[in-house]
Write a protein that holds these residues in place. Structure first.
Motif, PDB file in Angstrom:
ATOM      1  N   TRP A 266       0.898  -1.280  -0.189  1.00  0.00           N
ATOM      2  CA  TRP A 266      -0.106   0.112   0.043  1.00  0.00           C
ATOM      3  C   TRP A 266       0.767   1.086  -0.108  1.00  0.00           C
ATOM      4  O   TRP A 266       0.401   2.397  -0.277  1.00  0.00           O
ATOM      5  CB  TRP A 266      -0.996  -0.048   1.253  1.00  0.00           C
ATOM      6  CG  TRP A 266      -1.992  -1.096   1.085  1.00  0.00           C
ATOM      7  CD1 TRP A 266      -2.438  -1.835   0.170  1.00  0.00           C
ATOM      8  CD2 TRP A 266      -2.955  -1.512   2.172  1.00  0.00           C
ATOM      9  NE1 TRP A 266      -3.296  -2.776   0.442  1.00  0.00           N
ATOM     10  CE2 TRP A 266      -3.632  -2.386   1.752  1.00  0.00           C
ATOM     11  CE3 TRP A 266      -3.191  -1.083   3.408  1.00  0.00           C
ATOM     12  CZ2 TRP A 266      -4.712  -2.909   2.453  1.00  0.00           C
ATOM     13  CZ3 TRP A 266      -4.082  -1.685   4.250  1.00  0.00           C
ATOM     14  CH2 TRP A 266      -4.863  -2.692   3.728  1.00  0.00           C
TER      15      TRP A 266
ATOM     16  N   CYS B 206      -2.545   6.285   0.682  1.00  0.00           N
ATOM     17  CA  CYS B 206      -3.926   6.499   0.520  1.00  0.00           C
ATOM     18  C   CYS B 206      -3.899   8.073   1.309  1.00  0.00           C
ATOM     19  O   CYS B 206      -3.613   8.105   2.419  1.00  0.00           O
ATOM     20  CB  CYS B 206      -4.980   5.614   0.923  1.00  0.00           C
ATOM     21  SG  CYS B 206      -6.785   6.519   1.038  1.00  0.00           S
TER      22      CYS B 206
ATOM     23  N   GLN C 285      -6.707   9.675   2.110  1.00  0.00           N
ATOM     24  CA  GLN C 285      -7.904   9.682   3.138  1.00  0.00           C
ATOM     25  C   GLN C 285      -8.511  11.140   2.693  1.00  0.00           C
ATOM     26  O   GLN C 285      -8.929  11.894   3.679  1.00  0.00           O
ATOM     27  CB  GLN C 285      -7.349   9.767   4.576  1.00  0.00           C
ATOM     28  CG  GLN C 285      -6.740   8.503   4.640  1.00  0.00           C
ATOM     29  CD  GLN C 285      -7.349   7.152   4.526  1.00  0.00           C
ATOM     30  OE1 GLN C 285      -8.450   7.009   4.228  1.00  0.00           O
ATOM     31  NE2 GLN C 285      -6.260   6.046   4.813  1.00  0.00           N
TER      32      GLN C 285
ATOM     33  N   SER D 196     -13.423  12.532  -1.655  1.00  0.00           N
ATOM     34  CA  SER D 196     -12.764  11.345  -2.282  1.00  0.00           C
ATOM     35  C   SER D 196     -13.315  11.241  -3.679  1.00  0.00           C
ATOM     36  O   SER D 196     -14.589  10.854  -3.735  1.00  0.00           O
ATOM     37  CB  SER D 196     -12.643  10.365  -1.629  1.00  0.00           C
ATOM     38  OG  SER D 196     -13.985  10.109  -0.923  1.00  0.00           O
TER      39      SER D 196
ATOM     40  N   CYS E 198     -12.507   8.430  -5.345  1.00  0.00           N
ATOM     41  CA  CYS E 198     -12.862   7.075  -5.485  1.00  0.00           C
ATOM     42  C   CYS E 198     -14.509   6.853  -4.968  1.00  0.00           C
ATOM     43  O   CYS E 198     -15.155   5.833  -5.419  1.00  0.00           O
ATOM     44  CB  CYS E 198     -11.740   6.169  -4.676  1.00  0.00           C
ATOM     45  SG  CYS E 198     -11.694   6.886  -3.136  1.00  0.00           S
TER      46      CYS E 198
ATOM     47  N   CYS F 168      -8.773   7.689  -8.748  1.00  0.00           N
ATOM     48  CA  CYS F 168      -7.851   8.061  -7.614  1.00  0.00           C
ATOM     49  C   CYS F 168      -6.609   8.866  -8.094  1.00  0.00           C
ATOM     50  O   CYS F 168      -5.708   8.418  -9.017  1.00  0.00           O
ATOM     51  CB  CYS F 168      -7.202   6.783  -6.810  1.00  0.00           C
ATOM     52  SG  CYS F 168      -5.963   7.360  -5.484  1.00  0.00           S
TER      53      CYS F 168
ATOM     54  N   ALA G  59      -3.597   5.256  -5.104  1.00  0.00           N
ATOM     55  CA  ALA G  59      -3.411   4.421  -3.790  1.00  0.00           C
ATOM     56  C   ALA G  59      -4.047   3.075  -3.695  1.00  0.00           C
ATOM     57  O   ALA G  59      -3.812   2.463  -2.673  1.00  0.00           O
ATOM     58  CB  ALA G  59      -4.000   5.489  -2.759  1.00  0.00           C
ATOM     59  N   ARG G  60      -4.769   2.873  -4.903  1.00  0.00           N
ATOM     60  CA  ARG G  60      -5.747   1.652  -4.679  1.00  0.00           C
ATOM     61  C   ARG G  60      -4.867   0.706  -5.468  1.00  0.00           C
ATOM     62  O   ARG G  60      -4.241   0.756  -6.429  1.00  0.00           O
ATOM     63  CB  ARG G  60      -7.015   2.073  -5.276  1.00  0.00           C
ATOM     64  CG  ARG G  60      -7.788   2.762  -4.234  1.00  0.00           C
ATOM     65  CD  ARG G  60      -9.196   3.194  -4.657  1.00  0.00           C
ATOM     66  NE  ARG G  60      -9.823   3.855  -3.710  1.00  0.00           N
ATOM     67  CZ  ARG G  60     -10.877   3.215  -3.303  1.00  0.00           C
ATOM     68  NH1 ARG G  60     -11.375   2.091  -3.369  1.00  0.00           N
ATOM     69  NH2 ARG G  60     -11.650   3.717  -2.095  1.00  0.00           N
TER      70      ARG G  60
ATOM     71  N   LYS H 240      -6.689  -0.795  -0.251  1.00  0.00           N
ATOM     72  CA  LYS H 240      -5.867   0.218   0.027  1.00  0.00           C
ATOM     73  C   LYS H 240      -5.615   0.690   1.740  1.00  0.00           C
ATOM     74  O   LYS H 240      -6.345  -0.166   2.307  1.00  0.00           O
ATOM     75  CB  LYS H 240      -6.600   1.587  -0.628  1.00  0.00           C
ATOM     76  CG  LYS H 240      -7.813   1.996   0.103  1.00  0.00           C
ATOM     77  CD  LYS H 240      -8.068   3.378  -0.275  1.00  0.00           C
ATOM     78  CE  LYS H 240      -9.153   3.872   0.869  1.00  0.00           C
ATOM     79  NZ  LYS H 240      -8.775   3.985   2.010  1.00  0.00           N
TER      80      LYS H 240
END
Lengths: 219, 315
Positions: free
Chosen positions: B128, B171, B173, B177, B179, B213, B217-218, B251
């Motif tokens: 990650w 990620c 956060q 977002s 995503c 994203c 990050a995913r 993630k």
């Protein structure tokens, strides 16, 4: 008018469901092999921070600032050459700055602190070598050495007391613990020594390994 | 049902197969599927998992049953007691992380500690946290950093290297977002404490979120994750580090199973230089607020207005 078979809808629904389930069960996931050796090792060296010398019963010393009391993990107790005065009472202090001789290298290999500016007696007291000496002439114990660091490194000292600089211990909730400066920084050579990095992440197409456990349908 | 009187004209489908045979065969195959002769011991391929509801719609009883089922199945699969928690968000919390780029040495300990803690697949390898190595900018201006030529596959005898600095990213956060917006089924969302989470059982694997994203990050489980049983971390969270099935996205969750118990994320704990700081943005006494108040912090790709809760600074 013909009599309609009453279960057409049900049969159609069951057929679709059966097809989906059969697809999932047959093609979706091959059974995982019982044991697949870790192909890519995840070597994690042990945590260099060793707090095993702390006793559970003894309360931690507190650092006061801004109306707060924050517990601090004290410096490691030195086991060799302490008390210093057991030898140094017979060695007259030489205050002149000079190249360090062999007997000094047993205390600290090198003095790499503050370039050429810093000398032993900026921190150690020349008369009573069991104590440290602040800039205002007052003597402090070795356990209070963070006061000495804070004399020059004011910004870092402020950050440290707020929990911004330093090793994090004890979680984000319900207060934090400070770690004495000299637990991480060797006071005679405070810069962190370079470390060996862990292996780089694998590039996906180079990760082909034993066929065991590999999913053939994965691209 | 086969005794139902039917007109002769509707008996065949015109393909040489009578409807009765067709229905019988499909019913039989359905029942054969239910008996599970070829079922792997994987929670995601049970019938209960197949009909399970979205995490946010489940009642307490349903959730309890789901967690018990998962604990049972994971324990059987990995041969040790596995706990699957679903700790709710704590009141008045908004988690954020800050990272001191001056102190990061690029040793990649956070990336590997994260893998161990969060049960990522070992092969194919999923990490990650990415750590990039970049040339130092002339000044201390974050905007001059040449992100495009950062390298994450650097190999060195010793780090940090001269003239380089290191930039770990996972990620962010985001408050806003992308995503979450693009997910067509609502399998990813932002919790009240600010952590963007994924319901792995609800994810359909369309990977829209990966495309959306801006921080890459995913990660997608292209193959069934290979997680050795002896390295599996049995303290898991439904929305966090429980073992993932094939074909879902995962993630960083700020170690949701740890931070909701008051612990720091594993990367924060493992960092040998203390470069990372974690805390509650709503607590004015916290270290993270102190950093935001006193340091020039930056967020990555601020022009996108994703409002990340991951801050970088030079000290």
């Amino acid at each position: 008018m013909n009599v309609r078979w009453p279960y057409t809808g049900l049969a159609a629904g069951l057929t679709v469901l059966a097809a989906v389930l059969a697809g999932v069960l047959v093609f979706g996931n091959p059974p995982r092999p019982a044991e697949v050796p870790g192909v890519i090792p995840s070597p994690l060296p042990p945590d260099p921070f060793d707090f095993s010398d702390l006793s559970d019963t003894e309360p931690l010393p507190q650092v006061e600032f801004g109306g707060r009391n924050v517990p601090m993990i004290p410096p490691k107790r030195l086991t060799k050459y302490v008390p210093c005065m057991s030898c140094h009472f017979k060695i007259p202090p030489k205050k002149v700055k000079r190249e360090l001789q062999f007997e000094h290298t047993r205390h600290s290999r090198k003095l790499k602190h503050g370039g050429e500016l810093i000398w032993c007696y900026h921190c150690h007291d020349a008369i009573n070598q069991d104590k440290l000496r602040l800039a205002d002439g007052s003597l402090i114990e070795y356990g209070q050495s963070h006061l000495q660091c804070g004399q020059c490194h004011g910004q870092k000292y402020m950050d440290w007391r707020w929990g911004v600089h330093g090793k994090r211990i004890g979680g984000w909730f319900g207060g934090y613990k400070l770690v004495s400066c000299v637990r991480c920084h060797n006071p005679h050579w405070p810069a962190f020594q370079p470390v060996e990095p862990l292996p780089r992440p694998g590039i996906p197409h180079q990760q082909k390994s034993e066929p065991a456990g590999k999913d053939e349908s994965a691209p | 049902m086969s005794e139902t009187p039917q007109p002769a004209g509707r008996d065949t489908t015109g393909r040489g197969l009578s409807r009765r045979d067709f229905v019988n065969a499909s019913l039989l195959s359905f029942l054969a599927g239910l008996t599970g002769c070829s079922l792997p011991r994987d929670d995601a391929y049970t019938l209960e998992s197949f009909v399970q509801d979205n995490f946010r719609r489940m009642s307490e009883d349903e959730l309890k049953a789901v967690l018990q089922r998962m604990e049972r199945n994971y324990s059987a699969e990995y041969g040790k007691p596995v706990s699957v928690a679903a700790d709710p968000p704590l009141p008045n919390t908004k988690f954020a992380m800050a990272l001191d780029l001056s102190r990061c040495v690029g040793c990649r300990r956070c990336a590997y500690a994260c893998v161990q803690e969060n049960n990522q697949s070992r092969d194919p390898q999923i990490q990650w946290i990415k750590v990039f190595e970049m040339d130092k900018p002339e000044g201390k201006d974050f905007n001059e950093v040449d992100f495009e030529n950062g390298k994450m596959d650097y190999e060195a005898e010793e780090v940090p290297r001269e003239g380089k600095f290191y930039f770990p990213i996972a990620c962010q956060q985001c408050e806003d977002s992308f995503c979450e917006k693009v997910c067509p089924v609502g399998a990813t969302w932002k919790e009240p404490d600010g952590i963007v989470v994924i319901d792995y059982n609800w994810c359909i694997g369309c990977r829209y979120c990966i495309a959306a994203c801006p921080y890459q990050a995913r990660r997608f489980n292209w193959a069934a994750p290979n997680l050795p049983a002896d390295e599996m971390n049995p303290q898991t969270h439904y929305l966090g580090n429980r073992p993932r099935p094939k074909g879902v996205v995962e993630k960083c969750t700020f170690c949701i199973h740890r931070v909701r118990k008051g612990l720091d994320p594993r990367c924060v704990e493992i960092c040998p230089t203390g470069a990372r700081a974690f805390g509650n943005l709503l607590d004015p006494e916290s270290a993270i607020r102190r950093i935001l108040d006193t340091k020039p912090v930056y967020v990555v790709k601020k022009h996108l207005n994703t409002q990340p809760k991951f801050f970088y600074y030079f000290s």
